[in-house]
Design a protein around this motif. Structure first.
Motif, mmCIF file in Angstrom:
data_model
loop_
_atom_site.group_PDB
_atom_site.id
_atom_site.type_symbol
_atom_site.label_atom_id
_atom_site.label_comp_id
_atom_site.label_asym_id
_atom_site.label_seq_id
_atom_site.Cartn_x
_atom_site.Cartn_y
_atom_site.Cartn_z
ATOM 1 N N TYR A 1 25.416 -9.251 -42.114
ATOM 2 C CA TYR A 1 25.854 -10.808 -42.170
ATOM 3 C C TYR A 1 27.270 -10.682 -42.310
ATOM 4 C CZ TYR A 1 20.758 -11.212 -43.136
ATOM 5 O OH TYR A 1 19.530 -11.731 -42.771
ATOM 6 N N GLY A 2 28.118 -9.579 -42.505
ATOM 7 C CA GLY A 2 29.343 -9.759 -42.705
ATOM 8 C C GLY A 2 30.137 -9.652 -41.447
ATOM 9 N N LYS A 3 29.532 -9.789 -40.392
ATOM 10 C CA LYS A 3 29.997 -9.708 -38.951
ATOM 11 C C LYS A 3 30.994 -10.805 -38.581
ATOM 12 C CE LYS A 3 26.980 -6.828 -36.253
ATOM 13 N NZ LYS A 3 26.101 -6.649 -35.084
ATOM 14 N N GLU A 4 32.004 -10.451 -37.767
ATOM 15 C CA GLU A 4 32.954 -11.699 -37.409
ATOM 16 C C GLU A 4 32.899 -11.437 -35.987
ATOM 17 O OE1 GLU A 4 35.185 -14.750 -38.428
ATOM 18 O OE2 GLU A 4 34.414 -13.383 -39.879
ATOM 19 N N GLY A 5 32.422 -12.405 -35.082
ATOM 20 C CA GLY A 5 32.097 -12.080 -33.706
ATOM 21 C C GLY A 5 31.370 -10.772 -33.334
ATOM 22 N N LYS A 6 31.758 -9.877 -32.962
ATOM 23 C CA LYS A 6 31.124 -8.626 -32.691
ATOM 24 C C LYS A 6 31.348 -7.558 -33.330
ATOM 25 C CE LYS A 6 29.570 -10.062 -28.005
ATOM 26 N NZ LYS A 6 29.505 -10.028 -26.533
ATOM 27 N N GLU A 7 32.381 -8.072 -34.385
ATOM 28 C CA GLU A 7 32.883 -6.715 -34.987
ATOM 29 C C GLU A 7 32.117 -6.544 -36.414
ATOM 30 O OE1 GLU A 7 37.067 -5.389 -37.159
ATOM 31 O OE2 GLU A 7 37.172 -6.783 -35.300
ATOM 32 N N GLU A 8 31.835 -5.467 -36.859
ATOM 33 C CA GLU A 8 31.084 -5.100 -38.111
ATOM 34 C C GLU A 8 31.862 -5.675 -39.110
ATOM 35 O OE1 GLU A 8 28.933 -1.947 -38.351
ATOM 36 O OE2 GLU A 8 27.216 -2.349 -37.151
ATOM 37 N N ALA A 9 31.451 -5.799 -40.362
ATOM 38 C CA ALA A 9 32.287 -6.244 -41.439
ATOM 39 C C ALA A 9 32.900 -4.888 -42.025
ATOM 40 C CB ALA A 9 31.235 -6.523 -42.699
ATOM 41 N N LYS A 10 34.239 -5.317 -42.534
ATOM 42 C CA LYS A 10 35.163 -4.129 -43.458
ATOM 43 C C LYS A 10 35.052 -4.716 -44.714
ATOM 44 C CE LYS A 10 37.588 -3.520 -39.017
ATOM 45 N NZ LYS A 10 38.303 -3.895 -38.153
ATOM 46 N N GLY A 11 35.626 -3.633 -45.622
ATOM 47 C CA GLY A 11 35.616 -4.106 -46.932
ATOM 48 C C GLY A 11 34.908 -3.321 -47.948
ATOM 49 N N CYS A 12 34.299 -3.828 -48.798
ATOM 50 C CA CYS A 12 33.556 -2.995 -49.694
ATOM 51 C C CYS A 12 32.205 -4.036 -50.056
ATOM 52 C CB CYS A 12 34.083 -2.593 -50.973
ATOM 53 S SG CYS A 12 34.647 -4.419 -51.968
ATOM 54 N N ALA A 13 31.245 -3.379 -50.528
ATOM 55 C CA ALA A 13 30.028 -3.817 -50.966
ATOM 56 C C ALA A 13 30.116 -4.096 -52.680
ATOM 57 C CB ALA A 13 28.724 -3.082 -50.492
ATOM 58 N N LEU A 14 29.537 -4.877 -53.263
ATOM 59 C CA LEU A 14 29.668 -4.972 -54.621
ATOM 60 C C LEU A 14 28.082 -4.737 -55.317
ATOM 61 C CD1 LEU A 14 31.798 -8.372 -55.362
ATOM 62 C CD2 LEU A 14 32.536 -6.056 -55.290
ATOM 63 N N THR A 15 28.021 -4.059 -56.190
ATOM 64 C CA THR A 15 26.695 -3.891 -57.052
ATOM 65 C C THR A 15 26.808 -4.750 -58.288
ATOM 66 O OG1 THR A 15 26.675 -1.686 -56.443
ATOM 67 C CG2 THR A 15 25.402 -2.292 -58.213
ATOM 68 N N ILE A 16 25.878 -5.752 -58.149
ATOM 69 C CA ILE A 16 25.866 -6.833 -59.125
ATOM 70 C C ILE A 16 24.619 -6.738 -60.164
ATOM 71 C CG2 ILE A 16 25.911 -9.256 -59.744
ATOM 72 C CD1 ILE A 16 27.319 -9.570 -56.955
ATOM 73 N N ARG A 17 24.712 -6.759 -61.559
ATOM 74 C CA ARG A 17 23.556 -6.865 -62.348
ATOM 75 C C ARG A 17 22.925 -7.979 -62.267
ATOM 76 N NH1 ARG A 17 24.413 -4.188 -68.129
ATOM 77 N NH2 ARG A 17 22.644 -5.731 -67.971
ATOM 78 N N MET A 18 21.671 -8.203 -61.779
ATOM 79 C CA MET A 18 20.953 -9.230 -61.704
ATOM 80 C C MET A 18 20.947 -10.124 -62.909
ATOM 81 S SD MET A 18 17.069 -9.808 -59.919
ATOM 82 C CE MET A 18 16.181 -9.158 -61.294
ATOM 83 N N ASP A 19 20.684 -9.477 -63.945
ATOM 84 C CA ASP A 19 20.450 -10.287 -65.396
ATOM 85 C C ASP A 19 21.884 -10.901 -65.689
ATOM 86 O OD1 ASP A 19 21.632 -7.782 -65.588
ATOM 87 O OD2 ASP A 19 20.813 -7.508 -67.631
ATOM 88 N N MET A 20 22.805 -9.994 -65.375
ATOM 89 C CA MET A 20 24.220 -10.722 -65.686
ATOM 90 C C MET A 20 24.499 -11.717 -64.858
ATOM 91 S SD MET A 20 26.185 -7.381 -66.895
ATOM 92 C CE MET A 20 27.720 -8.089 -67.394
ATOM 93 N N LEU A 21 24.413 -11.863 -63.518
ATOM 94 C CA LEU A 21 24.686 -12.596 -62.748
ATOM 95 C C LEU A 21 23.663 -13.954 -62.922
ATOM 96 C CD1 LEU A 21 26.033 -13.805 -60.000
ATOM 97 C CD2 LEU A 21 24.133 -12.871 -58.699
ATOM 98 N N LEU A 22 22.690 -13.861 -63.111
ATOM 99 C CA LEU A 22 21.787 -15.164 -63.517
ATOM 100 C C LEU A 22 22.287 -15.766 -64.755
ATOM 101 C CD1 LEU A 22 18.217 -14.001 -62.433
ATOM 102 C CD2 LEU A 22 19.574 -15.698 -61.391
ATOM 103 N N GLU A 23 22.689 -14.970 -65.580
ATOM 104 C CA GLU A 23 23.216 -15.392 -67.029
ATOM 105 C C GLU A 23 24.414 -16.359 -66.784
ATOM 106 O OE1 GLU A 23 23.021 -16.868 -70.724
ATOM 107 O OE2 GLU A 23 21.385 -15.493 -69.891
ATOM 108 N N SER A 24 25.388 -15.627 -65.896
ATOM 109 C CA SER A 24 26.553 -16.345 -65.796
ATOM 110 C C SER A 24 26.174 -17.803 -64.859
ATOM 111 C CB SER A 24 27.412 -15.433 -64.754
ATOM 112 O OG SER A 24 28.541 -16.030 -64.163
ATOM 113 N N LEU A 25 25.402 -17.765 -63.910
ATOM 114 C CA LEU A 25 25.117 -18.805 -63.220
ATOM 115 C C LEU A 25 24.693 -20.053 -64.061
ATOM 116 C CD1 LEU A 25 23.630 -17.482 -59.829
ATOM 117 C CD2 LEU A 25 25.891 -18.516 -60.160
ATOM 118 N N LYS A 26 23.648 -19.593 -65.010
ATOM 119 C CA LYS A 26 23.309 -20.472 -66.009
ATOM 120 C C LYS A 26 23.997 -20.964 -66.837
ATOM 121 C CE LYS A 26 18.382 -18.516 -66.184
ATOM 122 N NZ LYS A 26 17.808 -17.549 -66.590
ATOM 123 N N LYS A 27 25.147 -20.306 -67.464
ATOM 124 C CA LYS A 27 26.279 -20.998 -68.162
ATOM 125 C C LYS A 27 27.057 -21.805 -67.554
ATOM 126 C CE LYS A 27 26.620 -16.977 -71.391
ATOM 127 N NZ LYS A 27 27.386 -15.641 -71.585
#
Length: 192
Positions: A67-93
């Protein structure tokens, strides 16, 4: 506004079969309204989606590369690990602050869902890591839904109105069903 993270409207995710596997299984086609020699597809909103991997696949960057492709080139960078419970809490706030008059881009409710993958052998859906009884129940519900949809006659105006609501409800879950060739992703989606 300053975030580099984004949610995507389901139609524009990389996999061109997004949302289609579910509708094909149901043998459901979007109703068309005829009015004074004009044809118009009924409009219904689609969910916004963020793609994630299950905790069991945390060290597998398949989604990032796809999903991070740009044209035909694969994504570069880093992947983030997110704690689901904290993300949902942040979105709710953030949503609560919006309701109090503070501007935010969050609309509607949000939940994480596991993606179901269609088997090429028998057309049933599987959800990696889930018990067979849940998969059997899911496939039974899909079969029942398909049968009920087949009984509707969209040419009647009352049914056409109801079809818009049905289309909206189906759009809310259609992007949780993918072709079996993507099963290795073991994807989890945040749906708004």
């Amino acid at each position: 506004e300053d975030s580099q993270l984004r949610l995507s409207e389901g139609t524009y995710l990389n996999d061109t079969s997004e949302g289609r596997e579910f509708f094909k299984t149901l043998n459901y086609h979007k109703p068309v309204e005829e009015n004074n020699d004009t044809l118009a597809e009924l409009f219904s909103p689609r969910p916004f989606i963020g793609s994630f991997v299950a905790e069991s696949k945390h060290d597998d960057l398949a989604l990032w590369r796809m999903y991070g492709k740009e044209g035909k080139e694969e994504a570069k960078g880093c992947a983030l690990t997110i704690r689901m419970d904290m993300l949902l809490e942040s979105l709710k706030k953030k949503k609560e602050s919006e309701e109090k008059g503070v501007r935010s881009n969050i609309i509607g409710d949000f939940s994480f869902y596991r993606v179901a993958y269609k088997r090429s052998t028998d057309g049933s859906f599987i959800i990696p890591g889930l018990d067979n009884k849940f998969e059997m129940a899911l496939n039974t519900y899909i079969k029942e839904l398909s049968e009920k949809l087949a009984t509707l006659n969209p040419s009647k105006s009352k049914v056409l109105y109801e079809m818009q609501h049905i289309q909206e409800a189906l759009n809310e879950i259609a992007y949780l069903f993918k072709s079996g060739e993507y099963q290795y992703e073991n994807e989890v989606r945040l749906v708004v």
